[in-house]
Design a protein around this motif. Structure first.
Motif, mmCIF file in Angstrom:
data_model
loop_
_atom_site.group_PDB
_atom_site.id
_atom_site.type_symbol
_atom_site.label_atom_id
_atom_site.label_comp_id
_atom_site.label_asym_id
_atom_site.label_seq_id
_atom_site.Cartn_x
_atom_site.Cartn_y
_atom_site.Cartn_z
ATOM 1 N N ASP A 390 0.832 -1.211 0.000
ATOM 2 C CA ASP A 390 0.000 0.000 0.000
ATOM 3 C C ASP A 390 0.868 1.262 0.000
ATOM 4 O O ASP A 390 0.584 2.225 -0.729
ATOM 5 N N ARG A 391 1.931 1.236 0.822
ATOM 6 C CA ARG A 391 2.799 2.403 0.897
ATOM 7 C C ARG A 391 3.498 2.628 -0.460
ATOM 8 O O ARG A 391 3.629 3.765 -0.926
ATOM 9 N N GLN A 394 1.098 4.232 -2.816
ATOM 10 C CA GLN A 394 0.929 5.652 -2.511
ATOM 11 C C GLN A 394 2.112 6.468 -3.038
ATOM 12 O O GLN A 394 1.941 7.559 -3.603
ATOM 13 N N ASP A 397 1.926 6.908 -6.748
ATOM 14 C CA ASP A 397 0.981 7.970 -7.108
ATOM 15 C C ASP A 397 1.620 9.345 -6.926
ATOM 16 O O ASP A 397 1.438 10.242 -7.762
ATOM 17 N N ARG A 398 2.370 9.521 -5.849
ATOM 18 C CA ARG A 398 3.032 10.805 -5.612
ATOM 19 C C ARG A 398 4.057 11.105 -6.709
ATOM 20 O O ARG A 398 4.138 12.234 -7.206
#
Length: 645
Positions: A390-391, A394, A397-398
């Motif tokens: 999950d990290r 994320q 996406d950043r």
């Protein structure tokens, strides 16, 4: 790399797929699990080809190609699926599968049938399913096919196909043998001895010691630019992070531990471990006949060995485990009987079983306090993997939204480092050392645009993630002239010396043609050369040299020449020219009992038999109608390497 793959498809792999057992999945048993999770867009049962009454599905083709690729990666870990497909993997492997199915269809059309007992017998002899004692292990078999998403039916069907192929092709070779006179003639060639000499006219002997003008060297560099080109180099800026960024988030709670314990209560309940010895035979009648010869349970192995059979010992950890790896009937027979007794025959997955119950070990139930540690560790690992994924998502996406490597690293409290300049294969420029993890990143970075956005990838061990981006780029170019002037001077002079050495070699060749010996022709030169190496060598000795250290090119050339001739051969790296002179050839007669005759006859017989098999195999393949589904084949190609399209 692509040429290497093409050679693979021309290797005996094709014959293995024709005659070997489990052709569809045999490679999978020797490699990683490549079955994947689906086909996304086409059904796994869609046909890529119809061969007579048989069909080859997309899932079978994909599994075969994936398995072959994993095997190829054992020899070349940097291989990519794109290169594998570019080398013709799908077409070549599908051709081999079609040929195998054609043999199977032809055999069925001629009345061939393979019984379950014969398939079971062959299955028990496969090395992939034999335990440490060398005997068939039901547990190993079940675990192997389950890990790879296969079924017992798939394996048995494929073994049946292999047996039909064997029954069709192998009888072709019965009684065929190479004629003794032909074998004697070929064997005589090995006894042939060649007499001559080899001389080297070295380029350094003709080097001019005068300095070379810079203009000449610069022109030489321009003419040989590719030889002195330094490869492109790139640095990689990167930051890594692992579970430390999660803090306590991955720590399992008491509620999670209790829930996991409850969900797996049967795993921790009281149970019995049972050791038993089993004998497997094809039919119930055979099992009953053997059982009638057993006066006491301890005689099971002795009775089996008397009939040329073998037993094997199995340890079941619980009734449920045995039922899942064998059958419920076998599990019931084992767990309902008393220690020391013999039960059966009972029907199992491989035939009919006679079973002697051995040691019974009660295992007490384990409460939650006893297993808290192992449950907590398992939950912690699962949560860590999930939260890290999950990290990583994320962060991806950043990065796609424009965040920089430095910003993301700062938020993770990770340090940004820069690698030394790397070449495309991941080696450190000027040192040649390769870090496997950086080699993998280098291949990606060299495909990126300089200044491209950072990317994130899992590390090789799967425990950490790395965020990376291209660093400094040094384009491919020759080094500065002054840095390589000495090298250029040496190579230029050596090249000029080689031209003069070649002219001297031509003079020697002309002198030999005029009737002089090799030594006399060399002595007439204006420069001093190494002495002539006299050669007295048999072809058998030459073959022995090839096995030990390879054959020197001058010797290989000598064994292709006619007597009383001489030939010129350039030495490696421009170091000179060889003159190879062959004076005479002796071919002694072989004794009638010379073992080399029998060895040669056996080898020629093997080649003849293989040729007969190949001819029949091709003829049968032409008799069976084949229809290909180009759309389905293209879909499999796209799924294996989507980036190609």
């Amino acid at each position: 790399m692509i040429q290497g793959f093409r050679k693979l498809f021309q290797s005996p792999l094709g014959l293995a797929l024709t005659l070997g057992f489990v052709a569809l999945i045999a490679l999978a048993f020797a490699s990683a699990d490549i079955t994947g999770s689906g086909f996304g867009g086409i059904a796994g049962s869609e046909r890529v080809a119809t061969v007579g009454d048989q069909k080859i599905t997309t899932s079978q083709l994909r599994t075969t190609v994936g398995s072959a690729f994993e095997q190829a990666r054992e020899n070349n870990p940097t291989a990519t699926m794109e290169d594998f497909l570019e080398a013709g993997a799908i077409d070549n492997l599908l051709d081999q599968m079609i040929e195998r199915y054609a043999l199977y269809d032809f055999g069925l059309s001629k009345g061939m049938r393979i019984g379950d007992s014969l398939i079971g017998s062959e299955l028990t002899q496969m090395a992939a399913f034999q335990g440490p004692d060398g005997k068939f292990s039901q547990d190993l078999y079940n675990q192997a096919i389950q890990r790879r998403g296969l079924s017992d039916q798939m394996v048995r069907e494929d073994i049946g196909q292999g047996l039909v192929s064997r029954m069709l092709l192998v009888p072709t070779t019965y009684g065929d043998k190479a004629p003794l006179n032909v074998a004697r003639r070929y064997a005589g060639l090995l006894n042939e001895t060649r007499h001559g000499g080899v001389a080297l006219i070295p380029s350094p002997a003709f080097i001019d010691q005068e300095p070379v003008d810079d203009a000449v060297l610069k022109k030489y560099l321009a003419d040989n630019r590719d030889t002195y080109m330094l490869p492109e180099r790139r640095t990689i800026r990167l930051a890594t992070f692992g579970a430390e960024v999660l803090g306590d988030a991955a720590r399992p709670t008491e509620a999670e531990i209790a829930e996991r314990y409850k969900a797996n209560a049967s795993q921790y309940a009281a149970r019995e471990e049972r050791e038993f010895e089993q004998l497997i035979v094809p039919t119930e009648a055979a099992a009953n006949a053997l059982k009638g010869q057993i006066a006491s349970p301890s005689q099971l192995r002795a009775v089996a060995e008397k009939q040329g059979l073998e037993t094997n010992t199995v340890t079941a950890t619980s009734r449920q485990q045995l039922a899942s790896t064998s059958t419920p009937q076998v599990a019931a027979a084992v767990y309902d009987a008393a220690s020391g007794s013999i039960v059966g025959p009972v029907r199992g997955p491989l035939g009919f079983y006679l079973i002697r119950i051995g040691k019974v070990t009660p295992v007490a139930a384990r409460g939650i306090d006893a297993v808290r540690g192992e449950i907590a560790e398992a939950i912690g690992q699962e949560k860590t993997r999930s939260l890290m994924a999950d990290r990583a998502s994320q962060i991806e996406d950043r990065l796609q939204s424009g965040a920089s490597l430095a910003d993301v690293a700062k938020s993770l409290n990770a340090k940004v480092t820069t690698t030394p300049p790397l070449t495309e294969d991941g080696s450190v420029f000027g040192e040649g050392e390769v870090d496997p993890s950086e080699a993998r990143l280098a291949q990606t970075v060299f495909a990126m645009q300089p200044g491209g956005d950072a990317q994130i990838a899992a590390s090789m061990d799967g425990q950490r993630y790395v965020i990376f981006e291209p660093g400094e780029v040094t384009r491919a170019a020759p080094p500065p002239f002054d840095d390589i002037k000495d090298v250029l001077t040496r190579n230029y002079k050596l090249e000029q010396g080689s031209e003069k050495a070649k002219a001297a070699a031509d003079k020697v060749m002309a002198a030999i043609k005029g009737g002089k010996t090799l030594s006399e022709a060399l002595a007439a030169l204006d420069v001093r050369t190494p002495p002539v190496d006299s050669i007295d060598l048999s072809r058998r000795q030459l073959m022995a040299q090839r096995q030990q250290r390879g054959i020197a090119p001058p010797l290989a050339l000598m064994f292709t020449m006619a007597p009383k001739t001489a030939k010129r051969l350039e030495a490696p790296n421009g170091l000179g020219w060889f003159i190879v002179s062959l004076d005479s050839i002796d071919v002694p007669e072989l004794a009638d009992d010379d073992p080399i005759i029998a060895q040669t006859q056996a080898e020629l017989s093997r080649l003849r038999q293989q040729e007969l098999i190949d001819q029949l195999r091709v003829a049968i393949a032409k008799e069976v109608p084949v229809t290909r589904n180009d759309n389905a084949i293209a879909a499999v190609r796209t799924q294996l390497a989507p980036q190609r399209n």
